[in-house]
Scaffold this motif. Sequence first.
Motif, PDB file in Angstrom:
ATOM      1  N   LEU A 194       0.947  -1.093   0.009  1.00 53.53           N
ATOM      2  CA  LEU A 194       0.055   0.223  -0.076  1.00 53.53           C
ATOM      3  C   LEU A 194       0.948   1.034   0.083  1.00 53.53           C
ATOM      4  CD1 LEU A 194      -3.036  -1.023   2.365  1.00 53.53           C
ATOM      5  CD2 LEU A 194      -3.221  -0.370  -0.053  1.00 53.53           C
ATOM      6  N   CYS A 195       1.949   1.357   0.533  1.00 53.25           N
ATOM      7  CA  CYS A 195       2.905   2.259   0.724  1.00 53.25           C
ATOM      8  C   CYS A 195       3.492   2.399  -0.662  1.00 53.25           C
ATOM      9  CB  CYS A 195       3.956   1.935   1.752  1.00 53.25           C
ATOM     10  SG  CYS A 195       3.397   2.100   3.414  1.00 53.25           S
ATOM     11  N   LEU A 196       3.548   1.593  -1.443  1.00 50.92           N
ATOM     12  CA  LEU A 196       4.208   1.740  -2.825  1.00 50.92           C
ATOM     13  C   LEU A 196       3.107   2.779  -3.659  1.00 50.92           C
ATOM     14  CD1 LEU A 196       5.640  -1.626  -3.760  1.00 50.92           C
ATOM     15  CD2 LEU A 196       6.823   0.186  -3.129  1.00 50.92           C
ATOM     16  N   GLU A 197       1.949   2.836  -3.297  1.00 54.30           N
ATOM     17  CA  GLU A 197       1.031   3.490  -4.068  1.00 54.30           C
ATOM     18  C   GLU A 197       0.957   5.139  -3.509  1.00 54.30           C
ATOM     19  OE1 GLU A 197      -2.815   1.767  -4.261  1.00 54.30           O
ATOM     20  OE2 GLU A 197      -1.887  -0.195  -4.378  1.00 54.30           O
ATOM     21  N   ALA A 223       1.011 -10.153  -3.083  1.00 56.43           N
ATOM     22  CA  ALA A 223       0.607  -8.797  -2.449  1.00 56.43           C
ATOM     23  C   ALA A 223       0.198  -7.825  -3.610  1.00 56.43           C
ATOM     24  CB  ALA A 223       1.255  -8.638  -1.322  1.00 56.43           C
ATOM     25  N   GLY A 224       0.833  -8.030  -4.999  1.00 59.42           N
ATOM     26  CA  GLY A 224       0.663  -7.145  -5.882  1.00 59.42           C
ATOM     27  C   GLY A 224       1.737  -6.102  -5.985  1.00 59.42           C
ATOM     28  N   ALA A 225       2.822  -6.405  -5.417  1.00 57.19           N
ATOM     29  CA  ALA A 225       3.986  -5.557  -5.415  1.00 57.19           C
ATOM     30  C   ALA A 225       4.731  -5.337  -6.866  1.00 57.19           C
ATOM     31  CB  ALA A 225       4.879  -5.966  -4.394  1.00 57.19           C
ATOM     32  N   VAL A 226       4.665  -6.427  -7.737  1.00 53.51           N
ATOM     33  CA  VAL A 226       5.526  -6.356  -8.924  1.00 53.51           C
ATOM     34  C   VAL A 226       5.241  -5.263  -9.833  1.00 53.51           C
ATOM     35  CG1 VAL A 226       6.360  -7.324 -10.857  1.00 53.51           C
ATOM     36  CG2 VAL A 226       6.321  -8.740  -8.839  1.00 53.51           C
ATOM     37  N   PRO A 227       3.785  -4.992 -10.019  1.00 50.94           N
ATOM     38  CA  PRO A 227       3.525  -3.857 -11.138  1.00 50.94           C
ATOM     39  C   PRO A 227       3.893  -2.526 -10.708  1.00 50.94           C
ATOM     40  CG  PRO A 227       1.661  -5.698 -10.837  1.00 50.94           C
ATOM     41  CD  PRO A 227       2.716  -5.746  -9.924  1.00 50.94           C
ATOM     42  N   LEU A 228       3.437  -2.378  -9.303  1.00 49.41           N
ATOM     43  CA  LEU A 228       4.214  -1.070  -8.447  1.00 49.41           C
ATOM     44  C   LEU A 228       5.392  -0.848  -8.417  1.00 49.41           C
ATOM     45  CD1 LEU A 228       1.435  -1.409  -5.556  1.00 49.41           C
ATOM     46  CD2 LEU A 228       1.252   0.347  -7.728  1.00 49.41           C
ATOM     47  N   LEU A 229       6.347  -1.962  -8.179  1.00 46.44           N
ATOM     48  CA  LEU A 229       7.677  -1.706  -8.362  1.00 46.44           C
ATOM     49  C   LEU A 229       8.279  -1.465  -9.865  1.00 46.44           C
ATOM     50  CD1 LEU A 229       8.848  -4.726  -6.173  1.00 46.44           C
ATOM     51  CD2 LEU A 229       9.253  -2.421  -5.515  1.00 46.44           C
ATOM     52  N   THR A 244      15.024  -4.710  -5.709  1.00 50.38           N
ATOM     53  CA  THR A 244      14.042  -5.425  -5.347  1.00 50.38           C
ATOM     54  C   THR A 244      13.330  -6.420  -6.406  1.00 50.38           C
ATOM     55  OG1 THR A 244      13.106  -3.866  -3.769  1.00 50.38           O
ATOM     56  CG2 THR A 244      11.643  -5.480  -3.961  1.00 50.38           C
ATOM     57  N   LEU A 245      13.123  -6.064  -7.697  1.00 52.07           N
ATOM     58  CA  LEU A 245      12.856  -6.924  -8.663  1.00 52.07           C
ATOM     59  C   LEU A 245      13.834  -8.016  -8.871  1.00 52.07           C
ATOM     60  CD1 LEU A 245      11.295  -3.982 -10.998  1.00 52.07           C
ATOM     61  CD2 LEU A 245      10.220  -5.804  -9.970  1.00 52.07           C
TER      62      LEU A 245
END
Length: 507
Positions: free
Chosen positions: A132-135, A166-172, A190-191
Amino acid sequence: MSQRQIIQVFEQYQKSRMQFAQTVADLASRPHNIEILQKAGVMSLLRPLMLDVVPSIQQTAALALGRLADHSDDLAEAVVKEDILPEVVHSLASQNRFYKKAAAFVLRAVAKHSPELSQAVVSCGGVDALVLCLEEFDPGVKEAAAWALGYIARHNASLSQSVVDAGAVPLLVMCLLEPELALKRIAASTLSDISKHTLELAQTVVDSGAIAHLAQMILHPDAKLKRQVFSALSQISKHSVSLAEMVIEAEVFPAAVVCLRDQDEYVRKNVCTLMREVVKHTPELSQVIVNCGGMAAVIDYLGDCQGGLRLPGIMMLGYVAAHSENLAMAVILSKGVPQLSLCLSEESESHINAATAWSIGQIGHHTPEHAKAVATANLLPKLLELYMNAGSSEDLQAKSKKALKSILQKCTYLPGLEPLLYDAPSNILKHVVCQFSKVLPHDSKARRLFVTSGGLKKVQEIEAEPGSALQEHINAINSCFPEEIVRYYSPGYSEVLLERLENYQPA
C-alpha cells in the motif's frame, strides 16, 4: 492546581517522552551502545511510545526500534517477541509520511536477518501494508517500502511469492519510471531479489514489463542504478532460454558491452554476470554475445580486475567454450587461454581457481588443436599441481583432475605432455603415456626428440603393474624403438654393461 500548571505538566511529560525516544534513537545509531540499551530493557520502554498520541514521538520511537533491530538478529527477535510488529503494521495505514518511512525501516530491519524473521513480518500483514505504501505519493515512502519488500523477498522463493501475491511487482515496475534516483535503484534491486529464486517468479517480473524499462537504463550515468539494473537482468536471464532471449530482444546488447569499461567495478562485474547467464543456455545465445564483441571485452576485463570480480568473466568463457568446437576456438583466438593462465597464477582463492580450471577444461577437451592451445600455455603442469596440492579444496582438486584428464585424452602435443611424465600420479600418468603411445608410432621426429629429451628413459623408470593399462601403453611405446635403445635406457643397464666389461677378456 491551576489549568496552566496542568498544561505545563502535560507539556513536560510530552517533552520528556520525546527526549527519551530521541536519545535512544541517537544512542542506537552507535553500535557500542547497543548492548547497554538492551540490558536496560529499552524495547519494553519504547513499545508504549509506538502507541503515543503524538505522531512525532511515534515516529522517533519507530526510528529507535529500527536502529536497534537493524543491529542484530537477537534485537530483531526481541521486537517480534514484544509484539511490536502488529502495532507498526496497523499504524502504517493511518499515519503521516514521516512515520511511514520509520515504520517501513522497522519492518526492513527485522526482515533482513533471516527467513524466520521475514516470515514474522509477513504473518502480521506487513507485506500488504508495505505494498500500500508503494501507492503513496511521497517517493521517500515508496523507497522505504520497496527496500523492506526487497529484504523480505531475497531470502527464499516462498517469501518472494508472498511479495508477488500482494501485488508488489507492477508497482515496483512503475517505480522504475519515477524521477528519483534512489527509488529507481531500490525498485530495480527488489525486482532482482524477487526474480532470482525461480523461473515462475522471474516470469512474473517479465510479464509486468520490467525488461523494457530496465533496458532503457543500462547507459544511465548513475553507477549504483546500473549495478542494480544489470543484476536484475542477470537474475531474469539465468532461468531459461526464453527469458534470456527476451533480454537479448530488448536490445540490451551490444550497449551493455560498453559498460565493461565503466569506472565502477561492480557495474563491470554485473555486466559480466549478465553475459554469463545468457551464454550458458545455448550455442546460439553464446554466438550473439561473441558477435557483438562481448567475449573479447570480457577477456580484456579479466586483465583489469582481481579476485572475485574475475569470477563471472572466467565462468562466462567456460560456458561459451563448452558449447562447441567453433566457440571454444573463438575463445582461443581471442587470447582467452593466456588470460585464464594469468588468473590461475595470480589468484589464491580455491573457488576462483576451481572455476578457472573448469573453464580451461571446457576449452581444451574438444580436439587436439584445442588441447595444444592449453598445453602450449603450460597449463597442464599447473592443473596437475592444483590437483596434487594438499592445500587445494576438494572442489578445486576434482575440477583440476577432470579438466586435466579431458584435455590429456585429446592432447597430441608431446612437448606439453612430457613434463607430466616426471610428476603425475599413476591415475594421471596412464593418460599421459597413452597419448605418447598413440603419437610416437607415426612420427619419427617425435621419436628422436623423445629419446634425446630423456622421455624414453623416464618411461623405463615407471613402475607399472603387469597387465595394467599403464604397462600396455609403456609396451606400445617401447615397440616404437629398437630393442637395444630401450635396453640402454632401462634401469640397471649400466651395471650390466660394467659387469660385462669386467668379465670381458681381450683377445
